[in-house]
Design an enzyme around this catalytic site. Structure first.
Site: not given
Ligand SMILES: NC(=O)c1ccc[n+]([C@@H]2O[C@H](COP(=O)([O-])OP(=O)(O)OC[C@H]3O[C@@H](n4cnc5c(N)ncnc54)[C@H](OP(=O)(O)O)[C@@H]3O)[C@@H](O)[C@H]2O)c1
Length: 327
Positions: A21, A54, A214
């Site tokens: 996403w 997505y 996160l």
């Molecule tokens: N079912 C649903 O409604 C729904 C909704 C949302 C997501 N999802 C699923 O859940 C997955 C994960 O959600 P999410 O992407 O929101 O997860 P998240 O872990 O909350 O956020 C991920 C983002 O945080 C930053 N990040 C991650 N690890 C990091 C680190 N160690 N240090 C610094 N920045 C870091 C990166 O963005 P930057 O590098 O851009 O800062 C990364 O793309 C999605 O890919 C999707 O498959 C489902």
């Protein structure tokens, strides 16, 4: 890697998985997504999450290209898609979104095409659709199951009552009910996983693949002093997300949590993900990452979560002040 059974099913998912996403086809190109999926797979990740919505299907197309190139044994990994939002946002025509049999069926066929695969391991109703009878949703998913186009069906961001209605309908019709739910779960969002779904875990059994571990990066501490260039909250059409995340009370809690991470000699991101998988009702926490360095850091949660003690968990609860009470 640790593998957990998905609820009452026989399927085993890696406790940390990887989703696309915002990132695929928006922030990362084919070569970066290839490297990120390769890193995940080499570390034992066996579940890759995606959805029709997505990037208007382009995220699935990118994942499909990577999977084709990787040519991994198809039996070694699982992929998902989700149906509800359609591909075109506000431009969707009447049957291009929602959970009618027509859209569920067409969305599945299109996802198979974009992902270049014969079947989806997991297929989710991305949101509930009160305008479609539950019988139609449950039947549509069961027809896809019987055709072998999907192996497990589930829900995302459904209420406990909606999930139970789906189970009741499935039981009445002798069909298969939803096997898994995909809720948001992180240190700021606990209510569903720890309160609302408790009777479902206890009485029915349900796998969970949880999202935004996160809180879109907030729980790394990267937003403590503003928005770093190139990060998710800086993307112009995600202003709604920025408003939800960039709140002073949340950032103060993130700063306090950072001290707990230091006590454990780890990073806040690693601690926040370890905290999620400490909960055994989580089958798999779906990670997001735009860089290999981030993904490596986040996978480190596997080493940290066995170190979480009841005392540390209490310390975290008192910082967050949001532990649901089930008494
Ligand atoms: N079912 C649903 O409604 C729904 C909704 C949302 C997501 N999802 C699923 O859940 C997955 C994960 O959600 P999410 O992407 O929101 O997860 P998240 O872990 O909350 O956020 C991920 C983002 O945080 C930053 N990040 C991650 N690890 C990091 C680190 N160690 N240090 C610094 N920045 C870091 C990166 O963005 P930057 O590098 O851009 O800062 C990364 O793309 C999605 O890919 C999707 O498959 C489902």
């Amino acid at each position: 890697m640790e593998y957990r059974r998905m609820g009452k099913t026989g399927l085993q998912l890696s406790v940390l998985s990887y989703g696309s996403w915002v990132t695929f086809s928006k922030q990362v190109d084919d070569s970066a997504s290839d490297a990120l999926m390769g890193l995940a797979y080499d570390n034992g990740v066996n579940f890759f999450d995606n959805a029709e919505a997505y990037e208007g299907g382009r995220s699935e197309e990118m994942m499909g290209r990577v999977l084709k190139k990787k040519n991994w044994d198809r039996t070694t990994y699982c992929i998902s898609s989700k149906v509800f939002f359609g591909l075109y946002g506000k431009e969707n025509k009447p049957n291009q979104h929602g959970l009618s049999r027509k859209h569920i069926t067409e969305a599945c066929h299109q996802a198979l095409h974009r992902l270049q695969t014969d079947y989806l391991d997991l297929f989710y109703c991305h949101r509930p659709d009160p305008a479609t009878p539950m019988e139609e949703v449950v039947w549509s998913m069961n027809i896809l199951l019987q055709q072998g186009k999907i192996l497990y069906w589930g829900t995302s961001e459904w209420s406990g009552a909606e999930i139970m209605e789906a189970h009741a309908v499935a039981a009445k019709l002798n069909l298969i009910g939803p096997a898994m739910e995909q809720p948001q779960y992180n240190l700021f969002e606990r209510q569903k996983m720890e309160y609302e779904f408790a009777p479902i875990f206890r009485n029915v059994g349900m796998g969970t693949t949880t999202w935004s571990p996160l809180a879109s990066g907030l729980l790394t501490g990267k937003y403590n002093n503003g928005i770093p260039e190139g990060s998710r909250l800086g993307i112009s059409n995600y202003a709604w997300l920025k408003d939800r995340i960039m709140q002073d009370d949340k950032i103060n809690k993130v700063k306090a949590l950072d001290k707990v991470a230091k006590e454990l000699n780890t990073s806040l991101a690693t601690l926040a993900i370890a905290w999620i998988i400490y909960n055994k009702n989580v089958t798999s926490a779906i990670l997001g990452a735009t860089k290999e360095k981030q993904l490596t850091e986040n996978l480190g949660a596997l080493d940290i979560y066995p170190k979480l003690t009841p005392e540390l968990m209490k310390e975290i609860d008192s910082i967050m002040g949001n532990k649901p009470s089930i008494s």
